[in-house]
Design a protein around this motif. Structure first.
Motif, mmCIF file in Angstrom:
data_model
loop_
_atom_site.group_PDB
_atom_site.id
_atom_site.type_symbol
_atom_site.label_atom_id
_atom_site.label_comp_id
_atom_site.label_asym_id
_atom_site.label_seq_id
_atom_site.Cartn_x
_atom_site.Cartn_y
_atom_site.Cartn_z
ATOM 1 N N TYR A 180 30.071 35.556 51.875
ATOM 2 C CA TYR A 180 30.966 36.682 51.607
ATOM 3 C C TYR A 180 31.863 36.411 50.401
ATOM 4 C CZ TYR A 180 34.105 40.591 52.191
ATOM 5 O OH TYR A 180 34.837 41.732 51.960
ATOM 6 N N ARG A 181 32.315 35.172 50.241
ATOM 7 C CA ARG A 181 33.132 34.851 49.070
ATOM 8 C C ARG A 181 32.348 35.050 47.779
ATOM 9 N NH1 ARG A 181 35.415 30.845 52.562
ATOM 10 N NH2 ARG A 181 33.797 29.352 51.981
ATOM 11 N N ALA A 182 31.075 34.647 47.793
ATOM 12 C CA ALA A 182 30.230 34.864 46.606
ATOM 13 C C ALA A 182 30.061 36.359 46.343
ATOM 14 C CB ALA A 182 28.873 34.191 46.799
ATOM 15 N N TYR A 183 29.876 37.126 47.408
ATOM 16 C CA TYR A 183 29.759 38.583 47.263
ATOM 17 C C TYR A 183 31.050 39.188 46.730
ATOM 18 C CZ TYR A 183 30.303 43.407 48.716
ATOM 19 O OH TYR A 183 30.602 44.753 48.740
ATOM 20 N N LEU A 184 32.181 38.714 47.243
ATOM 21 C CA LEU A 184 33.477 39.236 46.816
ATOM 22 C C LEU A 184 33.694 38.975 45.326
ATOM 23 C CD1 LEU A 184 35.769 40.668 48.350
ATOM 24 C CD2 LEU A 184 36.901 38.437 48.560
ATOM 25 N N GLU A 185 33.310 37.799 44.871
ATOM 26 C CA GLU A 185 33.435 37.477 43.446
ATOM 27 C C GLU A 185 32.542 38.390 42.603
ATOM 28 O OE1 GLU A 185 32.758 33.689 40.389
ATOM 29 O OE2 GLU A 185 32.576 33.422 42.551
ATOM 30 N N ALA A 186 31.310 38.617 43.092
ATOM 31 C CA ALA A 186 30.398 39.496 42.363
ATOM 32 C C ALA A 186 30.941 40.916 42.297
ATOM 33 C CB ALA A 186 29.019 39.488 43.023
ATOM 34 N N ALA A 187 31.496 41.409 43.397
ATOM 35 C CA ALA A 187 32.057 42.761 43.421
ATOM 36 C C ALA A 187 33.218 42.892 42.440
ATOM 37 C CB ALA A 187 32.512 43.106 44.835
ATOM 38 N N ARG A 188 34.039 41.866 42.367
ATOM 39 C CA ARG A 188 35.162 41.894 41.428
ATOM 40 C C ARG A 188 34.666 41.933 39.984
ATOM 41 N NH1 ARG A 188 38.415 37.171 44.644
ATOM 42 N NH2 ARG A 188 39.619 38.488 46.068
ATOM 43 N N GLU A 189 33.683 41.106 39.680
ATOM 44 C CA GLU A 189 33.152 41.069 38.315
ATOM 45 C C GLU A 189 32.484 42.390 37.942
ATOM 46 O OE1 GLU A 189 30.642 37.691 37.792
ATOM 47 O OE2 GLU A 189 32.163 36.255 38.424
ATOM 48 N N LEU A 190 31.852 43.025 38.923
ATOM 49 C CA LEU A 190 31.169 44.294 38.669
ATOM 50 C C LEU A 190 32.134 45.481 38.681
ATOM 51 C CD1 LEU A 190 28.000 43.710 40.882
ATOM 52 C CD2 LEU A 190 28.010 44.000 38.393
ATOM 53 N N GLY A 191 33.321 45.274 39.246
ATOM 54 C CA GLY A 191 34.291 46.360 39.334
ATOM 55 C C GLY A 191 33.962 47.382 40.399
ATOM 56 N N ILE A 192 33.305 46.939 41.475
ATOM 57 C CA ILE A 192 32.975 47.851 42.571
ATOM 58 C C ILE A 192 33.839 47.512 43.784
ATOM 59 C CG2 ILE A 192 30.608 48.235 41.786
ATOM 60 C CD1 ILE A 192 29.647 46.199 43.817
ATOM 61 N N PRO A 193 34.201 48.514 44.593
ATOM 62 C CA PRO A 193 34.998 48.237 45.793
ATOM 63 C C PRO A 193 34.174 47.408 46.780
ATOM 64 C CG PRO A 193 34.902 50.600 45.303
ATOM 65 C CD PRO A 193 33.903 49.931 44.444
ATOM 66 N N PRO A 194 34.668 46.258 47.179
ATOM 67 C CA PRO A 194 33.884 45.432 48.115
ATOM 68 C C PRO A 194 33.922 46.004 49.525
ATOM 69 C CG PRO A 194 35.997 44.402 47.686
ATOM 70 C CD PRO A 194 35.920 45.602 46.779
ATOM 71 N N ARG A 195 32.817 45.876 50.224
ATOM 72 C CA ARG A 195 32.808 46.263 51.630
ATOM 73 C C ARG A 195 33.504 45.179 52.444
ATOM 74 N NH1 ARG A 195 27.024 45.986 50.249
ATOM 75 N NH2 ARG A 195 26.338 43.829 50.505
ATOM 76 N N GLU A 196 34.056 45.576 53.551
ATOM 77 C CA GLU A 196 34.734 44.624 54.427
ATOM 78 C C GLU A 196 33.710 43.687 55.061
ATOM 79 O OE1 GLU A 196 38.036 44.202 55.007
ATOM 80 O OE2 GLU A 196 38.292 45.630 53.365
ATOM 81 N N PRO A 197 34.109 42.453 55.367
ATOM 82 C CA PRO A 197 33.162 41.546 56.045
ATOM 83 C C PRO A 197 32.773 42.109 57.403
ATOM 84 C CG PRO A 197 35.381 40.636 56.049
ATOM 85 C CD PRO A 197 35.411 41.824 55.147
ATOM 86 N N ASP A 198 31.594 41.743 57.852
ATOM 87 C CA ASP A 198 31.083 42.282 59.101
ATOM 88 C C ASP A 198 31.748 41.670 60.323
ATOM 89 O OD1 ASP A 198 29.106 44.222 60.092
ATOM 90 O OD2 ASP A 198 28.211 42.499 61.094
ATOM 91 N N ILE A 199 32.357 40.506 60.141
ATOM 92 C CA ILE A 199 33.120 39.863 61.206
ATOM 93 C C ILE A 199 34.464 39.466 60.618
ATOM 94 C CG2 ILE A 199 31.108 38.972 62.461
ATOM 95 C CD1 ILE A 199 31.596 36.271 61.111
ATOM 96 N N PRO A 200 35.494 39.295 61.442
ATOM 97 C CA PRO A 200 36.802 38.887 60.905
ATOM 98 C C PRO A 200 36.715 37.549 60.187
ATOM 99 C CG PRO A 200 36.997 39.642 63.178
ATOM 100 C CD PRO A 200 35.534 39.524 62.897
ATOM 101 N N LEU A 201 37.201 37.517 58.940
ATOM 102 C CA LEU A 201 37.197 36.284 58.146
ATOM 103 C C LEU A 201 38.556 36.096 57.499
ATOM 104 C CD1 LEU A 201 33.802 36.451 56.190
ATOM 105 C CD2 LEU A 201 34.309 35.049 58.194
#
Length: 205
Positions: A180-201
Motif C-alpha cells: 500500500y505504501r508503494a501504491y500511495l507513492e505512485a498515486a502521489r506521483e501520478l496526481g490521482i486520489p488514492p483509494r483507502e486501504p482495504d484494511i485499517p493501516l
C-alpha cells in the motif's frame, strides 16, 4: 495522458489489444518478452515444461530417499523386510519434502522485478505524463496493480479466528502495508486520489 500508439510512447499495444509497458523501454526484445509472459501458447508450453520438471525432480527425490532408507534398514538390521520398511518410510519422507518445497516456492507474492513486461492499468495510462519514462510507467503500473490484486484477499488473510492464526495475519498485514505504501507513492506521483486501504493501516496519508 500517454498515447499508446505514438512512436515515442513508453508503452505499447500488444497483439491481444491491451496496453503494456516494458520495464527497459520498447525494444527488439519487447514483443518476445510479452509473448513469453502472456501469449497463451507460450504460457501453456512453459507450464508443461515446469510440470514435467517438477515431476522428474519429485520422482528422483523420492527414489533417492527411499533407496537410502532401504540401505540403512538393511545395513542396521540385516533384514530385507526391515529394509523395505525403512525404504517405505524414506519414500514418505521424500514425498513430504517435495510437498513442502513446492508449497514454499509457489506461495507468497511473486516478485514484481521478475516480470519485465506488465499491463498498464487504465488509471495509470490516463494520469501518466505523455513523456513519462518506461521505468516510471512500469513502477506505477506494478504498484497500482499489485495493491488492487492484494485487496481481493487481504481481508481473509488478516482474519483471526484462533490465536495461532495471529502471526500469519500480522505477517500478511505487514506485506500489505508495504504494498500500500508503494501504491500511495505512485498515486502521489501520478496526481490521482488514492483509494483507502482495504484494511485499517497505520500509513501516513
Amino acid at each position: 495522458m500517454i498515447e499508446p500508439r505514438s512512436p515515442d510512447s513508453a508503452v505499447f499495444v500488444a497483439p491481444d489489444g491491451d496496453v503494456y509497458v516494458d520495464r527497459d523501454g520498447p525494444g527488439v526484445t519487447t514483443l518476445r518478452r510479452w509473448r513469453d509472459q502472456y501469449d497463451p501458447v507460450a504460457v501453456r508450453r512453459r507450464q508443461r515444461r515446469a510440470a514435467w520438471g517438477w515431476t522428474l525432480l519429485a520422482l528422483l527425490t523420492v527414489g533417492t530417499v527411499a533407496a537410502a532408507g532401504f540401505g540403512v534398514g538393511l545395513l542396521v538390521s540385516g533384514s530385507f523386510l526391515r529394509g523395505t520398511v525403512f525404504g517405505g518410510g524414506g519414500a514418505v519422507i521424500g514425498i513430504w519434502v517435495c510437498y513442502g518445497a513446492a508449497s514454499v516456492l509457489t506461495s507468497g507474492d511473486r516478485p514484481s522485478a521478475a516480470v519485465p513486461v506488465v499491463p498498464v492499468p487504465a488509471e495509470v495510462l490516463a494520469a501518466a505524463p505523455a513523456a513519462a519514462s518506461a521505468a516510471d510507467v512500469w513502477r506505477w503500473s506494478v504498484a497500482v496493480a499489485t495493491e488492487a490484486d492484494r485487496r481481493r484477499t487481504i481481508g481473509y488473510e488478516t482474519y483471526v479466528e484462533r490465536p495461532h492464526m495471529q502471526k500469519q495475519a500480522d505477517d500478511a498485514r505487514e506485506r500489505y502495508a508495504a504494498v500500500y505504501r508503494a501504491y500511495l507513492e505512485a498515486a502521489r506521483e501520478l496526481g490521482i486520489p488514492p483509494r483507502e486501504p482495504d484494511i485499517p493501516l497505520d500509513v501516513a496519508g
